[in-house]
Scaffold this motif. Structure first.
Motif, mmCIF file in Angstrom:
data_model
loop_
_atom_site.group_PDB
_atom_site.id
_atom_site.type_symbol
_atom_site.label_atom_id
_atom_site.label_comp_id
_atom_site.label_asym_id
_atom_site.label_seq_id
_atom_site.Cartn_x
_atom_site.Cartn_y
_atom_site.Cartn_z
ATOM 1 N N ASP A 752 0.846 -1.195 0.000
ATOM 2 C CA ASP A 752 0.000 0.000 0.000
ATOM 3 C C ASP A 752 0.882 1.246 0.000
ATOM 4 O OD1 ASP A 752 -1.941 1.931 0.369
ATOM 5 O OD2 ASP A 752 -3.042 0.786 1.877
ATOM 6 N N GLU A 753 0.529 2.202 -0.858
ATOM 7 C CA GLU A 753 1.296 3.446 -0.948
ATOM 8 C C GLU A 753 1.016 4.387 0.228
ATOM 9 O OE1 GLU A 753 3.474 4.501 -3.304
ATOM 10 O OE2 GLU A 753 3.402 2.603 -4.392
ATOM 11 N N ASP A 754 -0.114 4.193 0.898
ATOM 12 C CA ASP A 754 -0.537 5.132 1.939
ATOM 13 C C ASP A 754 0.299 4.982 3.211
ATOM 14 O OD1 ASP A 754 -2.442 5.850 0.143
ATOM 15 O OD2 ASP A 754 -4.145 4.962 1.211
ATOM 16 N N VAL A 755 0.203 6.011 4.045
ATOM 17 C CA VAL A 755 0.826 5.968 5.368
ATOM 18 C C VAL A 755 -0.272 6.006 6.423
ATOM 19 C CG1 VAL A 755 2.919 7.103 4.546
ATOM 20 C CG2 VAL A 755 1.091 8.482 5.555
ATOM 21 N N LEU A 756 0.108 5.721 7.654
ATOM 22 C CA LEU A 756 -0.857 5.707 8.758
ATOM 23 C C LEU A 756 -1.119 7.115 9.289
ATOM 24 C CD1 LEU A 756 0.456 2.578 10.647
ATOM 25 C CD2 LEU A 756 -1.825 2.816 9.635
ATOM 26 N N ASP A 757 -2.352 7.307 9.736
ATOM 27 C CA ASP A 757 -2.718 8.548 10.420
ATOM 28 C C ASP A 757 -1.735 8.797 11.566
ATOM 29 O OD1 ASP A 757 -3.985 10.676 11.632
ATOM 30 O OD2 ASP A 757 -5.677 9.502 12.388
ATOM 31 N N THR A 758 -1.312 10.042 11.694
ATOM 32 C CA THR A 758 -0.370 10.404 12.760
ATOM 33 C C THR A 758 -0.898 10.002 14.137
ATOM 34 O OG1 THR A 758 0.404 12.270 11.447
ATOM 35 C CG2 THR A 758 0.914 12.315 13.782
ATOM 36 N N TRP A 759 -2.221 10.067 14.328
ATOM 37 C CA TRP A 759 -2.797 9.734 15.634
ATOM 38 C C TRP A 759 -2.639 8.249 15.955
ATOM 39 C CZ3 TRP A 759 -3.627 13.597 18.757
ATOM 40 C CH2 TRP A 759 -3.928 14.860 18.216
ATOM 41 N N PHE A 760 -2.371 7.418 14.954
ATOM 42 C CA PHE A 760 -2.143 5.998 15.218
ATOM 43 C C PHE A 760 -0.843 5.816 16.007
ATOM 44 C CE2 PHE A 760 -0.832 1.655 14.326
ATOM 45 C CZ PHE A 760 -2.021 0.942 14.412
ATOM 46 N N SER A 761 0.235 6.453 15.517
ATOM 47 C CA SER A 761 1.513 6.349 16.239
ATOM 48 C C SER A 761 1.441 7.082 17.572
ATOM 49 C CB SER A 761 2.662 6.886 15.389
ATOM 50 O OG SER A 761 2.395 8.197 14.924
ATOM 51 N N SER A 762 0.670 8.172 17.625
ATOM 52 C CA SER A 762 0.507 8.885 18.897
ATOM 53 C C SER A 762 -0.283 8.046 19.891
ATOM 54 C CB SER A 762 -0.216 10.223 18.675
ATOM 55 O OG SER A 762 0.535 11.065 17.840
ATOM 56 N N GLY A 763 -1.200 7.206 19.375
ATOM 57 C CA GLY A 763 -2.033 6.386 20.248
ATOM 58 C C GLY A 763 -1.257 5.334 21.005
ATOM 59 N N ILE A 764 -0.092 4.920 20.466
ATOM 60 C CA ILE A 764 0.716 3.924 21.187
ATOM 61 C C ILE A 764 1.957 4.570 21.810
ATOM 62 C CG2 ILE A 764 -0.109 2.069 19.681
ATOM 63 C CD1 ILE A 764 2.650 2.107 18.318
ATOM 64 N N PHE A 765 2.003 5.895 21.814
ATOM 65 C CA PHE A 765 3.170 6.635 22.311
ATOM 66 C C PHE A 765 3.560 6.254 23.743
ATOM 67 C CE2 PHE A 765 5.397 10.527 23.781
ATOM 68 C CZ PHE A 765 6.349 10.634 22.784
ATOM 69 N N PRO A 766 2.597 6.073 24.687
ATOM 70 C CA PRO A 766 2.986 5.781 26.071
ATOM 71 C C PRO A 766 3.798 4.500 26.243
ATOM 72 C CG PRO A 766 0.702 6.488 25.989
ATOM 73 C CD PRO A 766 1.136 6.261 24.571
#
Length: 1231
Positions: A752-766
């Motif tokens: 897939d050419e797309d990237v993930l929503d920034t909030w996805f990586s922020s959601g696992i930040f802790p």
């Protein structure tokens, strides 16, 4: 001894440069000679420095001489890099600044208008360079500052008027800082700034060489030019000196970065943020105070005091500080420092978000501006390289700003969401959730930005409210586009001449209509059941559908349905199985429509459709219509709902788990009025679109499978069965071969050419920051303790962290969520660039002129009308600009404002008030240190403290208790109020004034010496504990003052106040209880005095005590009670003993009754008459109010708010009347 030959002329700035540099040579300062150097020395010009005998020992010229002298005073930079920077600024002063300065000031050198313009151009370059700096090189004053300041002496004295100085805010701030340093003052004396530029003419004996043209080199011209520079004194009125900035004192001791600041030199006379905030942060960082490992062998070592872990809400890598960041960091750092001082293993983890859309937009604009290229010219890999290059050059800016705020983050653990560690965690999270079926593929409506060519999240959509017809700029359109209107037109009913009139604010979407909807109960359309309407521009019959979502009272009660381009219509289309006709491509061009609309831009098609409807006689009217226009916050494009196949997260089960965690008390949200919003969102949560059509970000680790085998039918993009995920392409291939039961050679994979929503990586930040799924840090610090952030991202970030934490780790990511309020301006308005009320916290810290604020608007995207509106807003709120307040005052103000449940209306003047508080603190400690003396030996409290000592210790204990309770309950106003009241109203206003006589009489006799010694120990305790109380909120000024205090246990004393134990409440519990009783008695006496209007008269006070212990306590504190209550005398009286007649009586507590002897002190009859008059007035007011409220139509006609006010007035009057009657009865007893 070396000799420095200089010109005696007061305006010879080259000689002045050398003289100022010499002032920094404390031990080897040369003697100054104002004559020409001897001819034998072959010196070319003054200044000349003669170091010894012989020509080889002679230095000539300002640069060479100044460099030598400044190097002796260690003012040429701390390392080779800084020395090169200093030399660069010397060159700038000589080659760029000096020629234009001379050309403006000296007409004989060829003054032209262009010269002044050139000077201002050069100074604007300097102004930009000084924007983030106190000094030109490093953190302390160097030869660079000396040389450039010297080159500016003449312009500031003769040419730069007040209006010029306001424009050059940063240069002027820095120039005033420099010339107010002691070394500059020693040479320059009182320096007067230019009030009005007047012609400068040469003196009569000026040498002819001064007529050299202005274009000659500075080195050849300026020595002679300076001799001709004196303005005529007989005719020129001496300008008034400009008012100097108060407290502008800089820290000038050379201190290598990371070394401890000089705390031996005397403190400046007044508090100055520039002085106080210098050098501390690099030292804190180098010493490792902010690391959880500090003071312990390893982080795995059990700590009986517990662990405190909090991660920062990662700011965007493209961002810069605003007041929201400042509020977040003031609260978070105060909490972190408090937990650290309590001895807990403390980690505040920094990080930065890659900000997919924002960063890509910034780099694309940079590419276009600098190289005329698009990302497609570079290709994906080349473009990503450009983004990393930009990130490595610019991405740490916000980290430097956070350090300026004093944020005690562990920078060794700083994380970037695109780092390898975090990227691995993102990939792992996607694959696990995809394999479980929580992440799936579907084709649905998304928010689409045609400019970005990407779906965007709801938080990136600004809702622009319009009241009616409005023209808005749209990227890609030369002319503004009309919004805020409703167009009405008709569809013909199939098989008849009947029309159904519909209306829309997006007329071009009618090309994608597939139905008309009406309400099932609408009598006007019942006859159309089973009928269709005809599309005027194509051979399409569209059914009339009956649906409850239609409001039959709005317009005609008929609604056009465009399922592929409207969220409500999408739901209708799903319910009625309608055709989904996509008429827009990713660029906003029309597709799947008939000519002539095919290929048109969407808003050009809007005009074309309107005209075509008019031509067919189907157009009815256009009218103003209030509406909300969705605008992309990144591109400013109008957002379009568009059908796209995307990846989604199934949120129903995760949302329920997150809601239940709060319902059952596992997760606490503070303040609790956000609970309703939390439950409402999670109980009605929709699935989350996580695809973004960008290049910058985490590329989705999913592969579309094409199988070259006739037994396997071809798949479609939206069919999840044909998608596999994998950590590598090999893993994906293995999954594909198993799923389709074919060999690898028959399979083709396309990632897939797309990237993930920034909030996805922020959601696992802790947990991604700790290397999830494995690492020691994860075991120690996860789950975290607290998440502190603004309530505006409760859904976008907080809820998703909770959902993903529970899903992927089985644990909540934190135990508590504290949500702070939104920062508004002093008038309660939301911060907005167009209102001119957006404030950069660094401007509050360092100060900025009104012109400087205006200049910031030039770099914004506002149109000219909005710029003027913003300027007027700035002029109204900050007529003199924003004064320098300092970091500590800003932090204290933000914490003081943070009352739970309220937005924050921030008044800059209040922040300035807290700077004055810092000055009070400064002066108190200076006075105290002087009082303690050089040979003060700190010891524990002796138990011999006087009443006033005990009182201040009791107030200190109360402040400690309030602060501890405040931190535990996130009551920051409670903390700041307790600290402010203790330092200002109790320690400074009362105690320090009270003990001055004790110190002045200290040498009278042995007893007086002992009293003074005890008093000094009390004073020291108050200072030391008081600074520790304040340290979490005001880290800089408390560190500066704490380092000057002696230590009670010098060997074991912590190196910094930031790692010193926070005070605990059991330090003075008994004294506190006693003084609480004493202050209750005092307040009761004061209340009685107020009731009987005893403003100046002192009365005898008899305190009836129920038991001997209470009587003993009264006797012990009788002097304190007498002083604070303004009583003549205080007597402790047993309960069974009568008190004199004519006393006013009040109960202080269950142990003590106050009797105030009033007989003979007041005219009783006169007081009774006054109270009778007051009683009559109150009764009259109440009667009128009761009549008003008794009217029949009062409750119907009078607004509820007014009714509430009337009821409160009546209640207050009734209470006042009762007091008047009680006082009258008491007076009558004395008659």
């Amino acid at each position: 001894m070396a000799s420095l030959y200089v010109s005696p002329h007061p305006d010879d700035f080259r000689s002045l440069q050398a003289l100022i540099a010499a002032e920094f040579c404390s031990s080897s300062r040369p003697r100054t000679v104002t004559e020409q150097p001897p001819a034998a020395l072959n010196a070319r010009s003054r200044p000349t420095l003669v170091l010894g005998a012989g020509v080889d020992s002679v230095l000539s010229g300002s640069s060479a001489v100044s460099w030598y002298l400044a190097s002796q005073g260690k003012r040429v930079g701390l390392d080779e890099k800084q020395q090169s920077q200093v030399w660069q600024w010397l060159s700038f002063a000589d080659n760029e600044l000096t020629p234009v300065s001379c050309a403006v000031v000296f007409p004989l050198l060829g003054l032209q208008q262009s010269s002044r313009t050139e000077l201002l151009r050069v100074l604007k370059v300097l102004d930009k360079a000084l924007e983030p700096r106190t000094f030109l090189v490093g953190e302390s004053l160097t030869l660079a500052d000396i040389a450039v300041t010297a080159a500016l002496l003449l312009p500031y004295k003769y040419a730069l008027e007040p209006s010029d100085r306001k424009v050059l805010n940063n240069v002027t701030r820095w120039f005033l800082t420099c010339i107010n340093q002691p070394q500059f003052l020693q040479v320059l004396g009182e320096f007067s700034l230019c009030e009005k530029m007047v012609p400068v003419t040469p003196t009569a004996n000026a040498p002819a060489k001064s007529n050299a043209p202005a274009k000659a080199s500075a080195a050849a011209v300026c020595p002679q030019a300076t001799k001709a520079s004196a303005a005529p004194k007989a005719t020129k009125k001496k300008p008034k000196p400009e008012k100097k900035e108060i407290g502008v004192v800089a820290y000038n001791t050379p201190t290598p970065a990371g070394e401890k600041k000089d705390v031996v030199s005397p403190l400046p006379d007044a508090y100055s943020p520039q002085y106080v905030e210098a050098a501390w942060y690099p030292w804190w960082e180098k010493q490792g105070f902010f690391k959880p490992e500090y003071g312990r062998k390893s982080i795995g070592e059990p700590n009986p005091r517990g662990v405190f872990m909090m991660c920062i809400p990662p700011p965007n890598v493209t961002g810069s500080l605003h007041l929201g960041h400042a509020l977040t960091n003031a609260i978070q750092d105060s909490l972190t420092r408090w937990h650290r001082m309590r001895g807990e293993t403390t980690l505040w983890n920094p990080g930065c978000d890659h900000a997919g859309i924002a960063t890509q937009v910034v780099v694309e604009k940079k590419l276009k501006r600098e190289r005329g290229m698009t990302r497609h010219d570079l290709g994906r890999e080349g473009f990503i390289e450009e983004v990393w290059k930009w990130k490595n050059e610019k991405g740490d800016r916000i980290y430097h700003q956070l350090k300026k705020l004093g944020s005690s983050l562990d920078w060794d653990r700083a994380c970037f969401t695109m780092d390898t560690k975090l990227s691995y965690a993102v990939q792992e999270a996607f694959i696990r959730m995809h394999e479980e079926g929580v992440i799936y593929r579907s084709k649905r409506l998304v928010n689409w930005s045609c400019t970005l060519n990407s779906a965007i999240s709801d938080i990136e959509v600004d809702k622009k409210e319009l009241t009616g017809r409005t023209l808005l700029p749209v990227p890609g359109y030369k002319d503004k586009v009309e919004f805020g209107v409703m167009a009405c037109f008709a569809y013909k009913v199939d098989g008849s001449d009947e029309e159904v009139v519909v209306a829309t604010t997006r007329l071009e979407t009618m090309l994608g209509d597939s139905a008309v909807a009406v309400h099932p109960q609408d009598p006007r359309y019942q006859h159309l059941r089973g009928k269709s309407v005809l599309h005027p521009f194509c051979d399409r019959k569209m059914p009339v559908v009956f649906d409850d979502f239609v409001d039959m009272n709005f317009g005609t009660g008929a609604v056009k349905i465009t399922p592929a381009h409207d969220h409500n219509d999408y739901e209708v289309g799903e319910r009625h199985k309608l055709d989904f006709l996509n008429i827009l491509d990713e660029n906003g061009l029309l597709i799947n429509v008939p000519a002539p609309f095919l290929g048109m831009k969407r808003f050009e098609a809007r005009k074309a459709v309107l005209q075509a409807l008019k031509d067919r006689g189907l157009f009815k009217e256009i009218k103003d219509h209030p509406m909300v226009v969705p605008v992309c916050s990144r591109s400013k494009d109008i957002v379009e709902p568009l059908l796209k196949p995307q990846w989604y997260v199934s949120c129903a089960e995760m949302g329920k788990d997150a809601a239940d965690a709060v319902r059952n008390g596992q997760l606490k949200i503070i303040p609790d009025h956000h609970l309703k919003t939390w439950f409402n969102w999670l109980d009605n949560i929709r699935d989350w679109c996580i695809s973004r059509q960008l290049w910058w970000g985490h590329r989705i680790p999913a592969y579309f499978v094409t199988v070259d085998d006739p037994s396997v039918k071809p798949g479609q993009d939206m069919d999840g069965h044909y998608w596999v995920s994998g950590r590598t392409e090999e893993e994906a291939m293995e999954k594909a071969t198993k799923r389709f039961n074919v060999t690898a050679d028959k399979i083709h994979l396309r990632q897939d050419e797309d990237v993930l929503d920034t909030w996805f990586s922020s959601g696992i930040f802790p947990f991604s920051i700790f290397g999830w799924p494995n690492t020691q840090d994860l075991n120690v610090f996860y789950p975290g303790t607290l998440l502190e952030t603004g309530h505006d991202i409760l859904f976008f970030w907080v809820a998703r962290m909770v959902m993903m934490g529970l899903k992927l780790t089985g644990k909540l990511p934190f135990k508590e969520v504290y949500l702070h309020a939104v920062v508004r301006d002093a008038h309660g308005r939301k911060m907005s660039k167009s209102l001119g009320n957006v404030i950069d916290p660094l401007d509050v810290i360092t100060g900025i002129s009104l012109e400087g604020l205006h200049d910031q608007l030039k770099d914004s995207n506002l149109d000219p009308l909005e710029v003027e509106k913003a300027k007027n807003g700035q002029k109204y709120d900050y007529p003199s600009g924003i004064p320098e307040c300092g970091t500590d005052a800003l932090r204290f103000a933000l914490c003081a404002y943070t009352s739970q449940g309220r937005d924050i209306n921030l008044d800059v003047n209040r922040i300035l008030g807290y700077r004055h508080f810092c000055n009070k603190l400064w002066n108190a400690v200076k006075f105290a240190m002087k009082t303690l003396g050089d040979n003060f030996g700190s010891a524990e409290l002796s138990g011999e403290e006087s009443a006033v000592d005990r009182w201040i210790l009791s107030r200190l204990a109360a402040a400690v208790g309030s602060c501890t309770a405040g931190f535990q309950a996130y009551d920051f106003p409670g903390i700041t109020t307790a600290i402010y009241s203790f330092w200002l109203y109790e320690l400074c206003d009362v105690y320090l004034e009270s003990v001055k006589p004790v110190f002045s009489d200290a040498e009278a006799d042995g007893a007086a010496q002992r009293r003074a010694l005890v008093c000094r120990q009390t004073l020291y305790t108050c200072l030391e504990v008081g600074l520790r109380l304040l340290a979490p909120i005001m880290p800089f000024v408390t560190e500066e003052l704490f380092q000057r205090l002696p230590r009670r246990l010098p060997r074991d004393s912590p190196a910094s106040i930031s790692v010193t134990p926070y005070p605990e409440t059991d330090e003075s519990d008994e004294v506190d209880r006693q003084m609480e009783f004493v202050m209750t008695v005092v307040k009761t006496i004061r209340s009685l005095r107020a009731d009987y209007n005893l403003t100046r008269t002192r009365a005898d006070c008899y305190l009836q005590c129920i038991d001997p212990a209470t009587a003993s306590l009264v006797q012990k504190y009788s002097l304190q009670i007498q002083t604070l209550s303004s009583s003549q005398t205080v007597h402790a009286v047993p309960a069974d003993q009568a008190v004199p007649e004519g006393c006013a009586v009040a109960i202080a507590s269950d142990r003590c009754t106050v009797n105030l002897a009033l007989k003979g002190l007041i005219d009783v009859e006169k007081e009774v008459a006054k109270l009778g008059t007051k009683k009559g007035e109150l009764e009259k007011q109440m009667e009128k109010l009761k009549e008003k409220m008794a009217k029949n139509d009062y409750k119907e006609k009078v607004p509820v708010k007014v009714q509430e006010q009337d009821a409160e007035k009546l209640r207050q009057s009734q209470a006042e009347l009762e007091k008047v009657k009680e006082a009258t009865d008491n007076f009558k007893k004395m008659m």
